[in-house]
Design a protein around this motif. Structure first.
Motif, PDB file in Angstrom:
ATOM      1  N   LEU A  93       0.775  -1.320  -0.018  1.00  0.00           N
ATOM      2  CA  LEU A  93       0.067  -0.084   0.113  1.00  0.00           C
ATOM      3  C   LEU A  93       0.614   1.258   0.035  1.00  0.00           C
ATOM      4  O   LEU A  93       1.840   1.284   0.747  1.00  0.00           O
ATOM      5  N   VAL A  94       0.577   2.376  -0.770  1.00  0.00           N
ATOM      6  CA  VAL A  94       1.311   3.384  -0.752  1.00  0.00           C
ATOM      7  C   VAL A  94       0.253   4.560  -0.793  1.00  0.00           C
ATOM      8  O   VAL A  94      -0.781   4.579  -1.807  1.00  0.00           O
ATOM      9  N   ARG A  95       0.027   5.623  -0.062  1.00  0.00           N
ATOM     10  CA  ARG A  95      -0.789   6.367  -0.025  1.00  0.00           C
ATOM     11  C   ARG A  95      -1.030   7.311  -1.353  1.00  0.00           C
ATOM     12  O   ARG A  95      -0.061   7.445  -1.764  1.00  0.00           O
ATOM     13  N   ARG A  96      -2.314   7.591  -1.520  1.00  0.00           N
ATOM     14  CA  ARG A  96      -2.437   8.281  -3.030  1.00  0.00           C
ATOM     15  C   ARG A  96      -1.822   9.199  -3.213  1.00  0.00           C
ATOM     16  O   ARG A  96      -1.244   9.533  -4.288  1.00  0.00           O
ATOM     17  N   ASP A  97      -1.418  10.100  -2.285  1.00  0.00           N
ATOM     18  CA  ASP A  97      -0.694  11.416  -2.395  1.00  0.00           C
ATOM     19  C   ASP A  97       0.805  11.106  -2.398  1.00  0.00           C
ATOM     20  O   ASP A  97       1.500  12.146  -2.788  1.00  0.00           O
ATOM     21  N   ALA A  98       1.447   9.900  -2.260  1.00  0.00           N
ATOM     22  CA  ALA A  98       2.752   9.662  -2.441  1.00  0.00           C
ATOM     23  C   ALA A  98       2.982   8.759  -3.522  1.00  0.00           C
ATOM     24  O   ALA A  98       4.275   8.437  -3.482  1.00  0.00           O
ATOM     25  N   ARG A  99       2.193   8.371  -4.364  1.00  0.00           N
ATOM     26  CA  ARG A  99       2.395   7.474  -5.217  1.00  0.00           C
ATOM     27  C   ARG A  99       3.393   8.175  -6.481  1.00  0.00           C
ATOM     28  O   ARG A  99       3.388   9.535  -6.762  1.00  0.00           O
ATOM     29  N   GLY A 100       4.213   7.136  -7.190  1.00  0.00           N
ATOM     30  CA  GLY A 100       4.956   7.876  -8.283  1.00  0.00           C
ATOM     31  C   GLY A 100       6.411   8.296  -7.854  1.00  0.00           C
ATOM     32  O   GLY A 100       7.084   8.566  -8.640  1.00  0.00           O
ATOM     33  N   ALA A 101       6.673   8.021  -6.554  1.00  0.00           N
ATOM     34  CA  ALA A 101       7.960   8.375  -6.133  1.00  0.00           C
ATOM     35  C   ALA A 101       8.781   7.271  -5.761  1.00  0.00           C
ATOM     36  O   ALA A 101       9.945   7.289  -5.339  1.00  0.00           O
TER      37      ALA A 101
END
Length: 170
Positions: A93-101
């Motif tokens: 799980l990765v918080r939606r606002d932290a994805r793409g990093a």
């Protein structure tokens, strides 16, 4: 990312882990729960994992950004004697606002390296077919071995296909 959480660290992280889980379900991720899914249910689910963490059957990692937990992954060790070489990756799980990093990739790498260092030679996982997670697993070197139609329900209750993957470890 450091090693897996100790049982004490796991208990301390329960509120943050619950927030991650509710964020995933609220975002439509097919991670085993139907909406509405509240924080109380999320805390309860994570609390039920505590004995598995304490016994070593499950290892849990967290990713933090700015002191906040923004990602997690579970490595589940199979207790059966004929499957002691195998582990399952769960609840990436990765918080939606932290994805793409790159946090998901980093969490997968941490679980994979730990698995190999502790004698596992094969990892498996599953994800909703066509999901962003499926693309991550393919890019990370996982091999798909099948799709099961209508395997699980998404948070809204719709049936969706599931793709199963494996990855051999050195």
């Amino acid at each position: 990312m450091l090693g897996p959480l100790t049982p004490e660290e796991f208990r301390e992280h329960l509120p943050a882990l619950a927030s991650l889980l509710t964020d995933a379900v609220d975002g439509g991720a097919s991670v085993g729960f139907l909406a509405p899914f509240d924080r109380v249910a999320a805390v309860d689910w994570w609390r039920r994992q505590a004995p598995h963490v304490a016994s070593g059957a499950q290892c849990v990692w967290v990713a933090e950004t700015g002191g906040e937990v923004v990602g997690t992954v579970i490595l589940h060790r199979e207790p059966k004697a004929n499957a002691a070489h195998r582990g399952e990756v769960r609840k990436l799980l990765v918080r939606r606002d932290a994805r793409g990093a790159g946090l998901g990739r980093g969490l997968l790498a941490a679980a994979r390296h730990h698995a190999a260092a502790t004698g596992l030679t094969l990892l498996v996982l599953d994800t909703a077919t066509g999901s962003p997670a499926e693309g991550l697993y393919r890019q990370d070197g996982w091999t798909p071995y099948g799709v099961v139609p209508d395997y699980a329900r998404d948070p809204a209750g719709a049936l969706e296909d599931c793709t199963f993957f494996y990855r051999r470890l050195p």
